[in-house]
Scaffold this motif. Structure first.
Motif, PDB file in Angstrom:
ATOM      1  N   ARG A  91      31.072  60.852  21.790  1.00  0.00           N
ATOM      2  CA  ARG A  91      32.325  61.490  21.716  1.00  0.00           C
ATOM      3  C   ARG A  91      32.212  62.956  21.297  1.00  0.00           C
ATOM      4  NH1 ARG A  91      35.035  59.943  16.995  1.00  0.00           N
ATOM      5  NH2 ARG A  91      34.761  57.952  17.642  1.00  0.00           N
TER       6      ARG A  91
ATOM      7  N   ASN B  67      30.715  64.615  24.819  1.00  0.00           N
ATOM      8  CA  ASN B  67      31.880  64.684  25.695  1.00  0.00           C
ATOM      9  C   ASN B  67      32.861  65.805  25.405  1.00  0.00           C
ATOM     10  OD1 ASN B  67      33.391  63.996  28.019  1.00  0.00           O
ATOM     11  ND2 ASN B  67      34.771  62.763  26.882  1.00  0.00           N
ATOM     12  N   GLU B  68      33.137  65.938  24.237  1.00  0.00           N
ATOM     13  CA  GLU B  68      34.136  67.212  23.672  1.00  0.00           C
ATOM     14  C   GLU B  68      33.479  68.346  23.753  1.00  0.00           C
ATOM     15  OE1 GLU B  68      35.114  66.282  19.545  1.00  0.00           O
ATOM     16  OE2 GLU B  68      36.304  64.511  20.080  1.00  0.00           O
TER      17      GLU B  68
ATOM     18  N   LYS C 267      34.693  71.471  26.313  1.00  0.00           N
ATOM     19  CA  LYS C 267      34.855  72.876  25.772  1.00  0.00           C
ATOM     20  C   LYS C 267      34.227  73.863  26.759  1.00  0.00           C
ATOM     21  CE  LYS C 267      34.310  75.305  21.604  1.00  0.00           C
ATOM     22  NZ  LYS C 267      33.780  75.448  20.139  1.00  0.00           N
TER      23      LYS C 267
END
Length: 180
Positions: free
Chosen positions: A153, A156-157, A161
């Motif tokens: 996670r 992926n963030e 960004k």
């Protein structure tokens, strides 16, 4: 396409190809068997022990006493007692004798027959244990799964960004249509 898959399969060792065909039930049975395996559970009733003259320690006694122990374990008797995942590694082991279709383990490190017999059984136990640990995949704990999920996670963030920053940089380079 068929030729290509054959080429890929030929690149992998035989024992790795077996992972694709193993089921979760086979893996669980193998894990349970490995938990119960110890040096006392090694099947002794299917083994055949013979003795011969040793080349190991013993001085002049070496030429007189049959202290070398040879343990012969027929694969036909051993394989039904071990999980299916271990069948191929046992056949590929250095102790496998093709002619007799059995495992042949020898020990002549000690002067006593009984110690050499125990050494043979120890080698059989170590063979079973190392083969099992090499083939049976480990269990994933809940904490490990949560940690991997959290890392995925976060990755992926971070990717999203970076994409937004790149997009803002590109859009800032474009001129506004309301410039003077």
């Amino acid at each position: 396409m068929h030729c290509r898959s054959w080429r890929i399969q030929s690149l992998f060792p035989r024992f790795l190809r077996g992972f694709a065909s193993q089921t979760d039930q086979d893996v669980q049975v193998a894990r349970d068997w490995l938990k119960t395996l110890n040096s006392k559970t090694v099947p002794r009733h299917i083994c055949e022990v013979s003795f011969s003259r040793s080349s190991g320690p013993g001085g002049q006694n070496v030429n007189k006493v049959n202290s070398k122990a040879t343990l012969k374990v027929p694969l036909g008797s051993l394989l039904p007692l071990v999980p299916r995942l271990l069948h191929q590694p046992l056949r590929d082991s250095r102790y496998h004798a093709d002619r007799s279709q059995s495992l042949v383990i020898q020990a002549d490190e000690e002067r006593k027959q009984s110690n050499n017999v125990e050494s043979c059984y120890d080698k059989l136990f170590q063979l079973l244990q190392t083969s099992a640990k090499a083939v049976i995949p480990g269990e994933t704990t809940r904490e490990q799964r949560d940690r991997v999920h959290k890392l995925q996670r976060a990755q992926n963030e971070g990717r999203i960004k970076a994409k937004k920053q790149h997009s803002e940089k590109k859009s800032s380079r474009r001129g506004s249509k309301y410039d003077d």
